[in-house]
Write a protein that holds these residues in place. Sequence first.
Motif, mmCIF file in Angstrom:
data_model
loop_
_atom_site.group_PDB
_atom_site.id
_atom_site.type_symbol
_atom_site.label_atom_id
_atom_site.label_comp_id
_atom_site.label_asym_id
_atom_site.label_seq_id
_atom_site.Cartn_x
_atom_site.Cartn_y
_atom_site.Cartn_z
ATOM 1 N N ARG A 3 0.830 -1.212 0.000
ATOM 2 C CA ARG A 3 0.000 0.000 0.000
ATOM 3 C C ARG A 3 0.861 1.257 0.000
ATOM 4 N NH1 ARG A 3 -2.929 -2.096 4.594
ATOM 5 N NH2 ARG A 3 -4.134 -3.756 3.692
ATOM 6 N N THR A 4 1.886 1.262 0.810
ATOM 7 C CA THR A 4 2.773 2.421 0.901
ATOM 8 C C THR A 4 3.458 2.680 -0.443
ATOM 9 O OG1 THR A 4 3.169 1.921 3.220
ATOM 10 C CG2 THR A 4 4.738 3.391 2.149
ATOM 11 N N ILE A 5 3.919 1.633 -1.085
ATOM 12 C CA ILE A 5 4.577 1.763 -2.393
ATOM 13 C C ILE A 5 3.606 2.372 -3.401
ATOM 14 C CG2 ILE A 5 5.526 0.480 -4.353
ATOM 15 C CD1 ILE A 5 6.649 -1.538 -2.241
ATOM 16 N N LYS A 9 3.752 6.028 -5.319
ATOM 17 C CA LYS A 9 3.783 6.151 -6.782
ATOM 18 C C LYS A 9 2.617 6.984 -7.304
ATOM 19 C CE LYS A 9 7.497 4.126 -7.928
ATOM 20 N NZ LYS A 9 8.562 4.897 -8.545
ATOM 21 N N LEU A 10 1.454 6.851 -6.684
ATOM 22 C CA LEU A 10 0.273 7.585 -7.134
ATOM 23 C C LEU A 10 0.291 9.049 -6.709
ATOM 24 C CD1 LEU A 10 -2.473 4.888 -6.560
ATOM 25 C CD2 LEU A 10 -1.748 5.840 -8.763
ATOM 26 N N GLY A 12 2.709 11.163 -7.069
ATOM 27 C CA GLY A 12 3.426 11.983 -8.047
ATOM 28 C C GLY A 12 2.614 12.252 -9.294
ATOM 29 N N GLN A 13 1.962 11.237 -9.808
ATOM 30 C CA GLN A 13 1.174 11.357 -11.034
ATOM 31 C C GLN A 13 0.292 10.129 -11.172
ATOM 32 O OE1 GLN A 13 4.455 11.428 -13.815
ATOM 33 N NE2 GLN A 13 3.948 9.414 -14.557
ATOM 34 N N PRO A 14 -0.778 10.232 -11.947
ATOM 35 C CA PRO A 14 -1.626 9.052 -12.152
ATOM 36 C C PRO A 14 -0.841 7.962 -12.893
ATOM 37 C CG PRO A 14 -2.684 11.045 -12.981
ATOM 38 C CD PRO A 14 -1.290 11.410 -12.609
ATOM 39 N N ARG A 15 -1.154 6.731 -12.573
ATOM 40 C CA ARG A 15 -0.490 5.596 -13.222
ATOM 41 C C ARG A 15 -1.512 4.528 -13.523
ATOM 42 N NH1 ARG A 15 5.025 6.326 -12.743
ATOM 43 N NH2 ARG A 15 5.651 7.708 -11.083
ATOM 44 N N THR A 16 -1.168 3.681 -14.478
ATOM 45 C CA THR A 16 -2.062 2.583 -14.837
ATOM 46 C C THR A 16 -1.843 1.410 -13.888
ATOM 47 O OG1 THR A 16 -0.499 1.549 -16.360
ATOM 48 C CG2 THR A 16 -1.960 3.238 -17.278
ATOM 49 N N ARG A 17 -2.805 0.524 -13.884
ATOM 50 C CA ARG A 17 -2.700 -0.675 -13.051
ATOM 51 C C ARG A 17 -1.463 -1.489 -13.446
ATOM 52 N NH1 ARG A 17 -6.628 -4.228 -10.131
ATOM 53 N NH2 ARG A 17 -5.580 -6.244 -10.023
ATOM 54 N N ALA A 18 -1.212 -1.609 -14.743
ATOM 55 C CA ALA A 18 -0.056 -2.376 -15.216
ATOM 56 C C ALA A 18 1.255 -1.762 -14.734
ATOM 57 C CB ALA A 18 -0.068 -2.465 -16.741
ATOM 58 N N LEU A 20 1.708 0.034 -12.043
ATOM 59 C CA LEU A 20 1.807 -0.200 -10.597
ATOM 60 C C LEU A 20 2.129 -1.652 -10.289
ATOM 61 C CD1 LEU A 20 -1.138 2.086 -9.510
ATOM 62 C CD2 LEU A 20 1.306 2.550 -9.222
ATOM 63 N N ALA A 21 1.561 -2.567 -11.076
ATOM 64 C CA ALA A 21 1.868 -3.989 -10.893
ATOM 65 C C ALA A 21 3.355 -4.239 -11.150
ATOM 66 C CB ALA A 21 1.003 -4.846 -11.815
ATOM 67 N N ASP A 22 3.906 -3.569 -12.154
ATOM 68 C CA ASP A 22 5.344 -3.706 -12.446
ATOM 69 C C ASP A 22 6.200 -3.199 -11.289
ATOM 70 O OD1 ASP A 22 4.733 -4.785 -14.913
ATOM 71 O OD2 ASP A 22 5.136 -2.928 -16.034
ATOM 72 N N VAL A 23 5.784 -2.082 -10.704
ATOM 73 C CA VAL A 23 6.526 -1.521 -9.564
ATOM 74 C C VAL A 23 6.520 -2.508 -8.398
ATOM 75 C CG1 VAL A 23 6.483 0.285 -7.791
ATOM 76 C CG2 VAL A 23 6.175 0.894 -10.187
ATOM 77 N N LEU A 24 5.356 -3.088 -8.124
ATOM 78 C CA LEU A 24 5.273 -4.060 -7.021
ATOM 79 C C LEU A 24 6.118 -5.298 -7.317
ATOM 80 C CD1 LEU A 24 1.488 -3.809 -6.074
ATOM 81 C CD2 LEU A 24 3.446 -2.800 -4.879
ATOM 82 N N ALA A 25 6.136 -5.727 -8.562
ATOM 83 C CA ALA A 25 6.953 -6.889 -8.939
ATOM 84 C C ALA A 25 8.443 -6.579 -8.765
ATOM 85 C CB ALA A 25 6.654 -7.301 -10.374
ATOM 86 N N GLU A 26 8.845 -5.358 -9.131
ATOM 87 C CA GLU A 26 10.249 -4.951 -8.965
ATOM 88 C C GLU A 26 10.646 -4.951 -7.495
ATOM 89 O OE1 GLU A 26 10.738 -1.110 -10.742
ATOM 90 O OE2 GLU A 26 10.324 -1.856 -12.768
ATOM 91 N N ARG A 27 9.707 -4.603 -6.645
ATOM 92 C CA ARG A 27 9.970 -4.555 -5.199
ATOM 93 C C ARG A 27 9.772 -5.915 -4.533
ATOM 94 N NH1 ARG A 27 9.340 0.921 -3.208
ATOM 95 N NH2 ARG A 27 10.199 2.211 -4.849
ATOM 96 N N GLU A 28 9.551 -6.923 -5.374
ATOM 97 C CA GLU A 28 9.422 -8.316 -4.931
ATOM 98 C C GLU A 28 8.259 -8.536 -3.955
ATOM 99 O OE1 GLU A 28 13.293 -9.635 -3.651
ATOM 100 O OE2 GLU A 28 14.153 -9.274 -5.634
ATOM 101 N N ILE A 29 7.151 -7.833 -4.216
ATOM 102 C CA ILE A 29 5.926 -8.062 -3.458
ATOM 103 C C ILE A 29 5.267 -9.306 -4.059
ATOM 104 C CG2 ILE A 29 3.653 -7.115 -2.853
ATOM 105 C CD1 ILE A 29 5.977 -5.544 -1.598
#
Length: 165
Positions: A3-5, A9-10, A12-18, A20-29
């Motif tokens: 949630r914090t991640i 990310k949100l 700063g600017q709007p982002r797509t679900r994809a 955000l999913a990539d960001v979570l994957a990079e952070r090994e969630i």
Amino acid sequence: MARTILLDKLSGQPRTRAELADVLAEREIPDEIADEVLDRFTEVGLINDAAFATAWVESRHRGRGLGKRALAQELRRRGVDDELTRDALEELEPEQEEETARLLVRKKLRSMRSLEREVAMRRLLGMLARKGYPGGMAMSIVKQELDASHEELPLLDPSGLEPDY
């Protein structure tokens, strides 16, 4: 942590679900946690790919003068669903797209007075193609604007002299 991640990310600017999913994957969630948090953010409206696509199309068309093809490519790269992309692009009226292309050509023409007509045409068509405008529309607009601008400030013919039109 997920949630914090996402909130970070949100903010700063709007982002797509994809994205955000990539960001979570990079952070090994873990995937199941990522999906749960993404679903919840979508449910409460913090993630809305349809609204993102509509705003993106309006912003990039108005700000950078991009045509539908270029906008569709950008949305695809950001992970927006094809159906949502189509819906967002339908909001862009053909007359609005044509007028934007016409304004781009007029602006660029100001700096092309010393060029031969054929060179100016080639450069203007290339600019519109890179910005995602269809070839037929681009050719029509460039010819019309070159003809109209000739009356004000003629372009040079191949001999370097003004044409006799």
